[in-house]
Design an enzyme around this catalytic site. Structure first.
Site: not given
Length: 754
Positions: A300, A499
């Site tokens: 990400d 996250d």
């Protein structure tokens, strides 16, 4: 443990009776010892067979039955001690390997000190609610997440992050549960119950790690089945070729191994424990073994490759006000703002050593801007339409709009008494350790690295190019991230790193999901197989190296144990090893294999000790970079507005920048070259990157001297039109090379700040 005690007592009693010339009694003692261990082991084997689980304990049962049938009672007793001793050794290995995991569980706080008015009472942590005020005494573990209500605090967060350096926190700072109060007593206001706090989330992850069974251990079970067949075949051949059942028994005795049963679990649990010691929570041996074989990495962007902590990267001014004054006025009103950019603006004010004033008559329009009165002036900060709605769209503003679109930054406009004074450019910076961490992951065996994000392609591809990924998937929703996982899994075993809540579905689907810098019971940490509690991408590199080191040791333990047992079986089949000698020999093999498996707790050269003086120097120089960065940004900002300044004002600002270069920047660069570079070169050895950095210093010095010469030759009234071209060239050149140079050095320093 009871069976081991009985087996040892029986073996010793038989030995004493044998020495006392009571041979028959000694044989009965050894036979009874064998029977006492045989019966419960046989029951356990039958239960395992009913569950369709086959293990090499079956060989031990056959050996003990053979020993009783052939009258080799001493050999049977030794096998009994070996089998129960192996189980006890496994218990010790598991306890040793789980030591750090157990420590996390044991230190969980049970009682909290709640303050109501002037009264402080002890309550169960489960009774702590949102908004409660808790007093944390010295040496106590913080029981719940909260906000430091007043004063300051010093916390030891090594149990959460693996970082031994205490953390200094000021009033208003978020405090995570699980840290230990390493200073005086402090008070916090609870923002999450104990059950929903950081430490409770980590404990849940630890429990999941302990309850998980690794696929790699099932692989060892398959080895066990093949080894069992080989043992029976070799035992039958020994009996047939030698004409003696004792040879067959000797083969069974030396083939009674614990390596397959103990080696993989002990090594993998040791690896899980070692990871926990460094702030990496792995949900069992299975994820650890899978991480060791990962070939594809999907990242990400926000919060993983970037820091998710916005920073002011440039300050452009309009008119006579300096960039420091623009930042001071903006920070003054942002003190009362709840916007995510407010901390970045306040941090920029601190780095410039400007002191904000407390504003009056503050009004915030959520998502648009905030305004208030600062030192008698009306200051507005936010979008252009909010801060200065009547400002014409000048070329300077169009240039800023284009720059933010290309760089992926955000613009925060500042007006004073309705007139546009400046603009702050804010960006989510790439983690300084990210490029090197990804290069090291490639060297460790990761073949493909991709990035997936919901951002616009212009922004995402700029970040992807900077860190060196193979492919960038942009503008992806959480559902589309799942589809990306399905696509890249065709390239090999895939690890997904994220996250946020939007990453949770992809983390759950990937072969191995890694939650980055997880805080508490978030969706990402619950869905992931590995949780990096420290908010650094290098934790992924460390986790991968630990996983590979652990898997290698587990395989070594299995195959070395099997190999040694096979060699002993061949000698036993040839009649060179008796059943009693074989039992003693096999016990030695088992001990050797277990001790080898415990090597996964450390060693392997994975964690290079960092010299304290290098770490301290790197932190100090990185801090100097942060204080110099606003001055570097001012180089380009001044070059852009030279045309609009009065000549006398332009001369004053040019002279100020020249003084900064001479008194602050160049002494800093000289100190780096004389003190930091030699130490870093020794530590990095063959990877020493300081040579090119020294050449960059020469170019910085050359441009600074050229700029100084240009400033010294200016007429008293200020620069003329013909002077501006050379001045702008020098300023832009210095800005470009210093920006690149700082980025290179900060990547290097990040190795030693962790």
């Amino acid at each position: 443990m009871t069976l081991l005690a009985l087996a040892l007592m029986g073996l010793a009693a038989g030995g004493v009776l044998h020495v006392a010339h009571a041979s028959d009694a000694a044989r009965w003692a050894w036979a009874a010892t064998t029977a006492v261990v045989l019966l419960p082991t046989l029951v356990s084997i039958i239960k395992g067979l009913l569950r369709r689980e086959t293990g090499v304990d079956l060989i031990a049962v056959l050996a003990m039955v053979g020993a009783l049938a052939l009258g080799e009672y001493l050999a049977g007793a030794i096998i009994s001690v070996m089998l129960t001793g192996g189980a006890a050794l496994e218990r010790f290995a598991v306890a040793r390997a789980r030591r750090e995991l157990s420590a996390l569980l044991k230190r969980a706080p049970r009682v909290a000190h709640r303050r109501v008015g002037a009264d402080i009472s002890d309550v169960d942590v489960a009774e702590v609610g949102l908004g409660d005020f808790l007093v944390i005494k010295p040496g106590e573990v913080v029981p719940a997440d909260g906000i430091l209500s007043s004063g300051s605090a010093v916390l030891d967060e090594s149990a959460l992050t693996g970082e031994s350096k205490p953390v200094q926190l000021d009033a208003g700072t978020p405090v995570r549960s699980g840290g230990t109060n390493a200073g005086g007593p402090f008070e916090l206001r609870v923002t999450a119950s104990a059950a929903e706090s950081t430490y409770a989330g980590i404990i849940r992850l630890v429990k999941a790690a302990e309850e998980s069974k690794a696929p790699f251990i099932r692989l060892a079970d398959r080895y066990a089945l093949g080894f069992f067949g080989l043992t029976l075949a070799l035992s039958g051949f020994a009996w047939f070729a030698g004409g003696s059942p004792s040879r067959a028994l000797a083969v069974l005795v030396v083939a009674t191994p614990c390596p397959l049963i103990l080696a993989a679990p002990a090594a993998l649990l040791a690896g899980v424990s070692r990871a926990a010691k460094h702030g990496i929570i792995v949900k069992g041996g299975g994820p650890l073994e899978t991480l060791a074989r990962a070939k594809v990495l999907l990242l990400d962007k926000t919060g993983t490759v970037t820091s998710a902590r916005p920073q002011v990267v440039a300050v452009e001014t309009f008119g006579p006000m300096s960039s420091d004054d623009v930042v001071r006025h903006a920070a003054s009103v942002e003190q009362l703002s709840v916007h995510p950019f407010a901390p970045a603006i306040l941090a920029e004010a601190r780095s410039r050593s400007v002191e904000p004033s407390f504003p009056a008559d503050v009004r915030e329009q959520m998502g648009t801007g905030i305004e208030g009165t600062v030192d008698g002036r009306r200051v507005a900060v936010g979008q252009l339409a909010f801060a200065a709605p009547d400002t014409p769209r000048t070329p300077e503003l169009r240039s800023i709009k284009m720059r933010t679109a290309v760089e992926g930054s955000s613009s925060v406009y500042v007006s004073i008494n309705g007139s546009l004074a400046g603009v702050l450019l804010i960006q989510d910076p790439i983690r300084p350790e990210a490029p090197r961490a990804l290069r090291s992951l490639r060297a460790a065996g990761v073949q493909r690295i991709h990035m997936v994000t919901g951002d616009h392609p212009d922004v995402a591809e700029l970040v992807g190019d900077a860190v060196g990924v193979d492919r960038v998937f942009t503008e992806r929703t959480p559902e589309e991230k799942v589809e990306v996982i399905k696509v890249v899994r065709a390239e090999g075993i895939t690890a997904m790193v994220g996250d946020g809540i939007n990453d949770a579905p992809a983390l759950a689907l990937a072969d191995i999901g890694v939650a980055m810098g997880a805080r508490g019971a978030t969706a990402a940490s619950e869905a992931a197989d590995v949780v990096l509690t420290a908010d650094r991408l290098e934790g992924l590199l460390l986790a991968t190296r630990i996983a590979q080191h652990t898997r290698r040791i587990a395989l070594e333990s299995i195959f070395v144990g099997m190999g040694l047992s096979l060699v002993a079986m061949l000698f036993a089949a040839a009649g060179y090893i008796t059943p009693v000698a074989g039992a003693i020999l096999q016990e030695g093999i088992d001990v050797l294999v277990i001790l080898n498996a415990l090597r996964a707790l450390g060693g392997g050269g994975l964690i290079t000790p960092k010299r304290p003086e290098v770490k301290g120097l790197a932190q100090r120089l990185a801090s100097a970079h942060r204080s110099l960065r606003p001055h570097v940004s001012e180089l380009a900002a001044l070059a852009a507005r030279l045309d609009s300044l009065e000549p006398s004002d332009a001369r004053a600002q040019l002279e100020r920048l020249h003084e900064m270069l001479e008194t602050k920047l160049w002494p800093h660069e000289r100190e780096e070259q004389q003190t930091a570079y030699p130490l870093l070169g020794k530590m990095l050895k063959d990877e020493d990157p300081t040579g090119p950095l020294i050449q960059t210093h020469h170019e910085i010095h050359r441009l600074a001297r050229l700029f100084g010469r240009l400033v010294s030759q200016l007429p008293p009234e200020g620069p003329r039109a013909e002077d501006l071209r050379d001045l702008r060239r020098a300023l832009y050149g210095l800005h470009a090379i210093l920006t690149l140079h700082f980025a290179q050095e900060e990547e290097l320093y990040s190795l030693f700040e962790a």
